[in-house]
Design a protein around this motif. Structure first.
Motif, short mmCIF file in Angstrom:
data_model
loop_
_atom_site.label_atom_id
_atom_site.label_comp_id
_atom_site.label_asym_id
_atom_site.label_seq_id
_atom_site.Cartn_x
_atom_site.Cartn_y
_atom_site.Cartn_z
N PRO A 1 -2.85 -7.97 10.59
CA PRO A 1 -3.11 -8.11 12.02
C PRO A 1 -3.97 -6.94 12.52
N GLU A 2 -4.96 -7.26 13.36
CA GLU A 2 -5.73 -6.20 14.00
C GLU A 2 -4.85 -5.57 15.07
N PRO A 3 -5.03 -4.33 15.48
CA PRO A 3 -5.93 -3.38 14.85
C PRO A 3 -5.35 -2.80 13.58
N ILE A 4 -6.14 -2.84 12.51
CA ILE A 4 -5.59 -2.43 11.23
C ILE A 4 -5.49 -0.92 11.07
N ILE A 5 -6.25 -0.16 11.85
CA ILE A 5 -6.26 1.27 11.56
C ILE A 5 -4.95 1.95 11.92
N ASP B 1 -11.88 -3.65 14.00
CA ASP B 1 -11.78 -3.20 15.38
C ASP B 1 -11.73 -1.67 15.41
N TYR B 2 -12.84 -1.04 15.82
CA TYR B 2 -12.88 0.43 15.80
C TYR B 2 -12.40 1.04 17.10
N ARG B 3 -12.21 0.21 18.14
CA ARG B 3 -11.91 0.79 19.45
C ARG B 3 -10.58 1.53 19.52
N PRO B 4 -9.55 1.09 18.77
CA PRO B 4 -8.33 1.90 18.79
C PRO B 4 -8.58 3.33 18.32
N LEU B 5 -9.64 3.52 17.52
CA LEU B 5 -9.95 4.87 17.07
C LEU B 5 -10.31 5.75 18.27
N ILE B 6 -11.02 5.18 19.24
CA ILE B 6 -11.38 5.94 20.43
C ILE B 6 -10.13 6.28 21.23
N SER B 7 -9.28 5.28 21.41
CA SER B 7 -8.07 5.56 22.19
C SER B 7 -7.18 6.55 21.45
N PHE B 8 -7.18 6.44 20.09
CA PHE B 8 -6.35 7.39 19.35
C PHE B 8 -6.91 8.80 19.46
N THR B 9 -8.24 8.92 19.44
CA THR B 9 -8.84 10.26 19.60
C THR B 9 -8.39 10.88 20.91
N ILE B 10 -8.40 10.07 21.96
CA ILE B 10 -7.98 10.61 23.26
C ILE B 10 -6.50 10.97 23.23
N ALA B 11 -5.69 10.10 22.60
CA ALA B 11 -4.27 10.40 22.51
C ALA B 11 -4.02 11.65 21.69
N LEU B 12 -4.83 11.81 20.63
CA LEU B 12 -4.70 13.00 19.78
C LEU B 12 -5.04 14.26 20.58
N SER C 1 -1.55 4.11 21.33
CA SER C 1 -3.01 4.24 21.30
C SER C 1 -3.59 3.58 20.07
N LEU C 2 -2.84 3.60 18.95
CA LEU C 2 -3.36 2.96 17.75
C LEU C 2 -3.34 1.44 17.87
N GLU C 3 -2.54 0.96 18.80
CA GLU C 3 -2.58 -0.47 19.07
C GLU C 3 -3.60 -0.77 20.15
N GLY C 4 -4.30 0.27 20.57
CA GLY C 4 -5.35 0.06 21.56
C GLY C 4 -4.86 0.17 22.98
N ARG C 5 -3.62 0.62 23.17
CA ARG C 5 -3.12 0.76 24.53
C ARG C 5 -3.09 2.25 24.89
N LEU C 6 -3.70 2.60 25.98
CA LEU C 6 -3.73 4.00 26.39
C LEU C 6 -3.24 4.05 27.84
#
Lengths: 541, 327
Positions: free
Chosen positions: A338-342, A424-435, A507-512
């Protein structure tokens, strides 16, 4: 007086009446012997041997299509290792012949790099091998590294200046080519290495400015120009992204503009522009905060600890990547993931624990060391206030923290390029912000603890304990609600918010969630404020 | 340049500086003398704004050290006693970093760093890592740092501690040369250093100022007359004391019947001939007659003895009894 005889003349050695005692001429420290680069030289020659061996085997592998004794993989490894060893030699050996030889090598690489990249960029009908740009950029990296070490050792003013001008000139050319090309064509930016051109240009200009120092007028102006170009890029990209749409809406132009400029090219160019501006500000600015941050950041890289941490994180990222790729391959055979896979890649046992280990390692030294060595007193007898000192340490540690996580992103880039399959690379952006958010709050806490003691170990252990408590709080709060739940209500919410587990997972699920960000950033601000007060406390009596 | 009025500093119950007041005019070189723990460093830290005074007012270059601390810091160059340096930086790099922190103009920076490298004799180590420098060189880097922004006032906390005699000589020479451009306040517990380069000395002891005088005044102070006389001690003493202008006499036995006498006289008189005349009138043999100007050492010992007296009377004078504090 040396003789017992009565002499008429006064002792010429004795100081005349009224003359003050004159000190002897100082001779310490004794003779300075030039350092013996024995080991470095051996390493250098070994490196040369490996490089030649590797290059030969690669050539043989390319020209003849049978399998050699040394395969292409070992050949490449030998080339890489050999180059690294030669670079080490170039950095540590300042002998005239050695440095001139490496300088010559550096110029060769620079020339080759410019040539290859130039050929790769030439708009011609002939199909070009992918080898040109790859080899070109690799040569540019090597050329820069060898020329820097050459210029550092070179005592002849003319050679030193010529080298730096060459570096600066190439930087200007690359940066300009990138600037113009990127704004003219999106295709150039993404598919023809326009992005790389800009970044390489920046690296060369960076080397030029920092090697000459901002006391030099030319270097200063170049630095300011880099910043101005960065701002210009951001503005143009912003304009390019939004103005056509606006003009169309206002009826100034009739043709509907393509809508996707912002997402692909606009954001990239703006990011490059921001990097340009940030680097220029970091190089040129004499504001206290920037000066202090620069020192703090370089202090990280003077300690072996930083390299150990970078190495461990790269290893960790590799391990996670290996596990992740395995999962993806298995997933591609059976049920799709299931996406997001990262999320599977990062939200795992090891990275979550690494956070607990790495924050104390980064922050424990910051104030404890300055207290122990009393350099805090030197710092605060210069006209520096407490707040910039605290903030500079915080920002430097945050930058280092983000650098640690960089390999995780690079591996994903490799996956995208090698795998060819978009994800789906966008969770990476939200994760960066969460990080950034969770990192800020934890680093600020570590900084505060470090400011309380003069013992690094105490600071580190206390920070780790605090992080473990936060981690456990997060785990406890994750217990499913129900009749048997340990905690409920407000305590549960507080524990969830303060821990980093929730914000990472979401954030890794794309929710910020803005509330999570606000909590973490305000916690960071709170600790930084307290740290400032701790430093000011010496003035409360 | 410096005005200190009634400044005290408590560290918890310990009184480190006790109501000191002094002034330093522009261009003076002032030596701050005292034993270890006398309060020199604390007083200097108050002047550099690193520590606040518990009470009292101190102004440096016209700025209050408490409320205008940044202005004060712009006008001072401070060399702390242990010279903490960042071991991973190079000499030139460190000075450039410090120059930036101290607002040295970008265009002058390179030139100014060159100048201080010259003054502090650091040229040959400009590329060395600070961590690899010897104590003497570290001290010089600290001095170069203190000078880099052309401060009006130099505050040097034991600039010669831990140096070898030749380095001490060089450092003192440098400080003396700096005295022509800067006001200098430097602390030391070596008397000869102060005598060598200062115009004025402040002796601080147990947090109090024991002496604050120009060296030239000290030299004019009443001299001591040293005598060695063979004769009955009490009678000799009587004769000596009864002479006009004699303040006190101390006697010490040297040999059988031979005693040495230290005669403290009033200011502005040379009593040597008069004393000799009176002694020989009694028929005692004089083996030695000498005059010694009172040296800094004598003053220093005087100050130290005085406070030692107060020690034996009232216990450690610096510590306020707990009851008194809680009251």
């Amino acid at each position: 007086m040396s003789s017992n005889a009565i002499t008429e003349e006064p002792d010429p050695q004795a100081p005349a009446e009224g003359e003050r005692w004159q000190p002897l001429r100082e001779t310490a420290p004794s003779v300075m012997r030039p350092e013996e680069p024995g080991v470095a030289r051996t390493v250098g020659f070994l490196g040369l041997f490996l490089l030649l061996l590797g290059a030969l085997s690669l050539l043989l592998n390319l020209t003849f299509s049978y399998r050699n004794v040394i395969g292409p993989m070992w050949g490449s490894l030998a080339v890489l290792l050999g180059t690294g060893m030669m670079l080490y030699h170039a950095i540590s050996d300042g002998d005239l012949q050695v440095r001139r030889a490496y300088g010559f090598l550096g110029f060769l690489w620079l020339f080759a790099g410019v040539l290859l990249v130039g050929i790769a960029l030439l708009p011609s009908a002939t199909p070009k091998s992918a080898f040109y740009p790859q080899a070109g950029y690799a040569s540019l990296i090597l050329g820069l590294l060898f020329l820097i070490s050459f210029a550092r050792h070179e005592t002849d003013r003319a050679w030193h200046d010529i080298t730096l001008y060459a570096v600066g000139g190439v930087g200007v050319v690359l940066a300009l080519a990138g600037l113009i090309g990127n704004n003219v064509s999106t295709d150039f930016l993404i598919n023809h290495g326009g992005l790389l051109l800009s970044l390489f240009g920046l690296a060369y200009l960076w080397a030029f400015v920092s090697m000459r120092g901002t006391g030099d007028d030319l270097a200063y102006r170049v630095g300011v120009a880099v910043g101005a170009v960065g701002l210009f890029m951001v503005l143009v990209a912003l304009g390019h992204s939004f103005l056509p749409t606006l003009f169309f809406r206002w009826g100034w132009i009739n043709q509907r503009p393509p809508a996707d400029y912002l997402e692909s090219a606009g954001i990239l160019i703006m990011a490059v522009g921001i990097v340009y501006t940030a680097v220029a500000a970091g190089l040129v600015s004499d504001s206290r905060f920037v000066v202090l941050t620069r020192r703090e950041l370089s202090a990280f890289f003077y300690s072996p600890m930083a390299y150990v941490m970078l190495f461990c994180f790269a290893g960790l990222a590799a391990f996670q990547y290996w596990k992740f790729v395995g999962m993806v391959i298995r997933g591609s055979m059976g049920e799709p993931l299931p996406e997001p896979i990262i999320g599977l890649y990062i939200f795992d046992f090891a990275p979550v624990l690494a956070m607990i280990l790495v924050v104390p390692l980064i922050t424990m030294r910051l104030f404890a060391e300055e207290r122990r060595s009393a350099s805090l007193e030197v710092l605060f007898t210069a006209p520096v206030k407490e707040a910039p000192v605290v903030w500079s340490k915080f920002v430097a540690s945050l930058i280092f923290f983000v650098m640690l996580w960089l390999p995780f992103g690079l591996f994903l880039l490799a996956l995208r390029i090698e795998g060819g399959e978009p994800f789906d690379y966008r969770p990476l952006i939200s994760f960066t912000i969460a990080l950034l958010a969770s990192g800020s709050s934890f680093l600020a806490m570590g900084l505060f603890i470090s400011s309380l003691t003069r013992n690094q170990v105490v600071a580190g252990v206390l920070t780790a304990v605090a992080l473990v408590i936060l981690f456990i709080m997060g785990l406890v709060a994750r217990q499913p609600a129900g009749p048997g739940a340990l905690i409920t209500g407000t305590p549960k919410v507080i524990m969830e918010s303060l821990s980093y587990i929730n914000i990472w997972e979401a954030s890794l699920e794309g929710r910020l969630y803005p509330k999570d960000l606000i909590v973490h950033f305000s916690v960071a601000a709170f600790w930084l404020y307290l740290t400032t007060k701790v430093l000011e406390a010496r003035k409360w009596s | 340049m410096i005005e200190v009025q009634n400044v005290s500093k408590y560290f918890g119950p310990v009184l480190a500086v006790d109501r000191i007041s002094f002034q330093v005019a522009k261009g003076e070189i002032v030596g701050f003398l005292g034993q270890n723990g006398a309060g020199k460093t604390t007083a200097m830290r108050i002047l550099t704004t690193y520590l606040p005074a518990t009470s009292g007012v101190a102004r440096v270059a016209g700025f209050d050290v408490m409320n205008q601390s940044l202005d004060v810091r712009r006008h001072i160059g401070f060399l702390p006693e242990s010279v903490p340096l960042y071991p991973e930086m190079r000499v030139e790099e460190y000075l450039s970093y410090r120059a930036k922190l101290k607002d040295v103009d970008r265009k002058e920076r390179v030139k100014r760093i060159d100048e201080v490298l010259e003054i502090a004799r650091l040229r040959e180590v400009r590329r060395r890592l600070l961590g690899t420098l010897s104590k003497g060189y570290r001290q010089r880097v600290g001095l170069a740092d203190a000078l880099v922004h052309k401060p009006d006032l130099l505050i040097l906390d034991e600039p010669t501690s831990g140096l070898d005699p030749i380095q001490i000589g060089e450092t003192l020479k440098t400080i003396r040369e700096l005295g022509s451009k800067h006001t200098v306040l430097f602390s030391s517990h070596y008397l000869f250093e102060v005598e060598e380069i200062c115009q004025r000395v402040i002796i601080i002891d147990h947090g109090r100022i024991g002496l604050d005088k120009k060296l030239s005044e000290l030299e004019n102070d009443a001299p001591l007359i040293l005598l060695e006389i063979r004769g009955p001690v009490d009678q000799v003493k009587n004769v000596l004391v009864s002479t006009d202008g004699v303040e006190a006499v101390a006697a010490k036995a040297i040999d059988d019947g031979l005693h040495s006498y230290e005669v403290r006289t009033e200011k502005g008189q040379d009593l040597r001939e008069k004393l000799l005349e009176r002694v020989s009138k009694n028929g005692w043999a004089v083996r030695k007659l000498d005059i010694r100007k009172r040296q800094l050492q004598d003053h220093f010992m005087d100050v130290a003895m005085r406070s030692q007296g107060s020690f034996s009377r009232g216990g450690p004078a610096n510590i306020v009894p707990a009851e008194a504090r809680s009251a």
